[in-house]
Design a protein around this motif. Structure first.
Motif, PDB file in Angstrom:
ATOM      1  N   PHE A  49       0.836  -1.193   0.000  1.00 54.26           N
ATOM      2  CA  PHE A  49       0.000   0.000   0.000  1.00 54.26           C
ATOM      3  C   PHE A  49       0.877   1.252   0.000  1.00 54.26           C
ATOM      4  O   PHE A  49       0.615   2.197  -0.740  1.00 54.26           O
ATOM      5  CB  PHE A  49      -0.951   0.000   1.200  1.00 54.26           C
ATOM      6  N   TYR A  52       2.329   1.765  -3.474  1.00 48.75           N
ATOM      7  CA  TYR A  52       1.344   2.346  -4.397  1.00 48.75           C
ATOM      8  C   TYR A  52       1.094   3.815  -4.071  1.00 48.75           C
ATOM      9  O   TYR A  52       0.924   4.636  -4.963  1.00 48.75           O
ATOM     10  CB  TYR A  52       0.028   1.566  -4.377  1.00 48.75           C
ATOM     11  N   LEU A  53       1.082   4.152  -2.784  1.00 45.45           N
ATOM     12  CA  LEU A  53       0.873   5.533  -2.371  1.00 45.45           C
ATOM     13  C   LEU A  53       2.001   6.426  -2.886  1.00 45.45           C
ATOM     14  O   LEU A  53       1.757   7.538  -3.367  1.00 45.45           O
ATOM     15  CB  LEU A  53       0.770   5.619  -0.845  1.00 45.45           C
ATOM     16  N   THR A  98      -4.892   3.616 -10.856  1.00 43.41           N
ATOM     17  CA  THR A  98      -4.178   3.315  -9.610  1.00 43.41           C
ATOM     18  C   THR A  98      -5.028   3.643  -8.397  1.00 43.41           C
ATOM     19  O   THR A  98      -5.092   2.852  -7.449  1.00 43.41           O
ATOM     20  CB  THR A  98      -2.828   4.053  -9.570  1.00 43.41           C
ATOM     21  N   MET A 102      -6.221   1.025  -5.512  1.00 40.75           N
ATOM     22  CA  MET A 102      -5.957   1.254  -4.094  1.00 40.75           C
ATOM     23  C   MET A 102      -7.242   1.177  -3.271  1.00 40.75           C
ATOM     24  O   MET A 102      -7.236   0.713  -2.139  1.00 40.75           O
ATOM     25  CB  MET A 102      -5.241   2.585  -3.886  1.00 40.75           C
ATOM     26  N   SER A 106      -7.665  -1.497  -0.354  1.00 39.23           N
ATOM     27  CA  SER A 106      -8.061  -1.054   0.975  1.00 39.23           C
ATOM     28  C   SER A 106      -9.282  -1.825   1.479  1.00 39.23           C
ATOM     29  O   SER A 106      -9.305  -2.294   2.629  1.00 39.23           O
ATOM     30  CB  SER A 106      -8.374   0.444   0.947  1.00 39.23           C
ATOM     31  N   TRP A 138      -5.390   5.881   4.240  1.00 40.68           N
ATOM     32  CA  TRP A 138      -6.399   6.261   3.254  1.00 40.68           C
ATOM     33  C   TRP A 138      -6.627   7.769   3.286  1.00 40.68           C
ATOM     34  O   TRP A 138      -6.898   8.392   2.252  1.00 40.68           O
ATOM     35  CB  TRP A 138      -7.702   5.491   3.455  1.00 40.68           C
ATOM     36  N   VAL A 141      -4.335   9.312   0.916  1.00 35.42           N
ATOM     37  CA  VAL A 141      -4.791   9.140  -0.466  1.00 35.42           C
ATOM     38  C   VAL A 141      -5.838  10.213  -0.792  1.00 35.42           C
ATOM     39  O   VAL A 141      -5.766  10.865  -1.836  1.00 35.42           O
ATOM     40  CB  VAL A 141      -5.367   7.731  -0.696  1.00 35.42           C
TER      41      VAL A 141
END
Length: 149
Positions: A49, A52-53, A98, A102, A106, A138, A141
């Motif tokens: 995660f 990806y962030l 993306t 995510m 999540s 999150w 994000v």
């Protein structure tokens, strides 16, 4: 949460995501990747995660992962899943935004953590910590998404 339709199923004390109603071409690549390329444990989910962030926020240009069932290449705007076991000569690829991947990751992680608690693989305190971590991550994000508007 996600623009793609999904549901979860518990099989053999594992959480499986079903994207068959999502209208996402070759969505089975994501289904088999969650639990195989991204292992269903907190440490692996956290590591992936965060990777990806970093791509989503532009801190890194690309993330390349996968290995058991597919090659995963994530860029700021989209993530590609490429099957390692293609039938025939044509590549089998699933492309997803993306941010949408995510969201799925999540949601899947939440179900994995709850399942771990259900089967007493983690304590109630660990579940709270994991859910709190996910909520905090999150929030990062969402903050990035708002900046992009």
């Amino acid at each position: 949460m996600s623009k793609y339709t999904y549901r979860f199923e518990e099989k053999g004390e594992r959480i499986i995501i079903d994207l068959s109603q999502s209208h996402l071409e070759n969505s089975f690549l994501i289904e088999i990747s969650l639990g195989s390329d991204i292992l269903a444990n907190f440490n692996d989910i956290e590591e992936k995660f965060i990777a990806y962030l970093k791509v989503l926020t532009g801190e890194k240009e690309m993330y390349k992962g996968g290995g058991n069932t597919s090659i995963i290449r994530a860029y700021e705007n989209f993530t590609l899943f490429e099957s390692l076991f293609s039938d025939g000569e044509e590549e089998v690829i699933c492309a997803i935004e993306t941010i949408e991947f995510m969201k799925l990751l999540s949601a899947w992680a939440q179900e994995v953590f709850k399942c771990d608690r259900k089967y007493e693989r983690i304590s109630g305190e660990q579940l709270e910590e994991q859910m709190s971590w996910l909520k905090g991550t999150w929030a990062k994000v969402k903050k990035h998404k708002e900046r992009m508007r």
